[in-house]
Design a protein around this motif. Sequence first.
Motif, PDB file in Angstrom:
ATOM      1  N   SER A  53       6.779   4.954   5.753  1.00 20.56           N
ATOM      2  CA  SER A  53       5.800   3.942   6.157  1.00 20.56           C
ATOM      3  C   SER A  53       6.427   2.548   6.109  1.00 20.56           C
ATOM      4  CB  SER A  53       4.592   3.976   5.220  1.00 20.56           C
ATOM      5  OG  SER A  53       3.928   5.213   5.294  1.00 20.56           O
ATOM      6  N   GLY A  74       0.613  -6.119   9.863  1.00 22.79           N
ATOM      7  CA  GLY A  74       0.553  -4.760  10.387  1.00 22.79           C
ATOM      8  C   GLY A  74       1.351  -3.803   9.539  1.00 22.79           C
ATOM      9  N   THR A  76       2.872   0.729   9.529  1.00 29.09           N
ATOM     10  CA  THR A  76       2.893   2.064  10.125  1.00 29.09           C
ATOM     11  C   THR A  76       2.669   3.101   9.030  1.00 29.09           C
ATOM     12  OG1 THR A  76       5.279   2.353   9.829  1.00 29.09           O
ATOM     13  CG2 THR A  76       4.549   1.333  11.899  1.00 29.09           C
ATOM     14  N   ARG A  80      -0.859   1.840   8.462  1.00 35.31           N
ATOM     15  CA  ARG A  80      -1.262   1.562   9.846  1.00 35.31           C
ATOM     16  C   ARG A  80      -2.473   0.630   9.844  1.00 35.31           C
ATOM     17  NH1 ARG A  80      -1.919   6.692  11.833  1.00 35.31           N
ATOM     18  NH2 ARG A  80       0.307   6.704  12.280  1.00 35.31           N
ATOM     19  N   HIS A  81      -2.434  -0.390  10.676  1.00 34.37           N
ATOM     20  CA  HIS A  81      -3.501  -1.398  10.814  1.00 34.37           C
ATOM     21  C   HIS A  81      -3.675  -2.262   9.561  1.00 34.37           C
ATOM     22  CE1 HIS A  81      -4.538   0.532  14.547  1.00 34.37           C
ATOM     23  NE2 HIS A  81      -4.821   1.669  13.930  1.00 34.37           N
ATOM     24  N   ALA A  82      -2.647  -2.367   8.734  1.00 36.34           N
ATOM     25  CA  ALA A  82      -2.749  -3.177   7.516  1.00 36.34           C
ATOM     26  C   ALA A  82      -2.937  -4.651   7.856  1.00 36.34           C
ATOM     27  CB  ALA A  82      -1.492  -3.007   6.666  1.00 36.34           C
ATOM     28  N   THR A  83      -3.760  -5.329   7.075  1.00 32.35           N
ATOM     29  CA  THR A  83      -3.932  -6.782   7.158  1.00 32.35           C
ATOM     30  C   THR A  83      -4.113  -7.304   5.742  1.00 32.35           C
ATOM     31  OG1 THR A  83      -6.333  -6.634   7.392  1.00 32.35           O
ATOM     32  CG2 THR A  83      -5.043  -6.705   9.432  1.00 32.35           C
TER      33      THR A  83
END
Length: 97
Positions: A53, A74, A76, A80-83
């Motif tokens: 990741s 961001g 993976t 995924r879609h981290a903020t």
Amino acid sequence: MIRVIDDPLTAGPSHNSMEMGRGRGIYVQDSLQDVNLMLVFTIIFKAGEHNGSTICLQGQDDTLEKQREVAVVGGTGHFRHATGHALFETQVVSGPN
């Protein structure tokens, strides 16, 4: 100044600490008056439960401050879609090699 980075990321601050991944990216000096850097950085996990990741970071890194905050933009795999935000704190400063 532009500097490419590819640093080990460890489980703790000790030199004997297990390497969990790499931190890769670039620093760009973006101020004519200060030692202020713009950072684009990817944390690449190569061990443990997050192996494979990544987390992508971007922002100002005022290296004269003990603790700095940058944006999480961001990721993976598990991220995924981290903020959000990440806090940097320098533990050890060492030269090349």
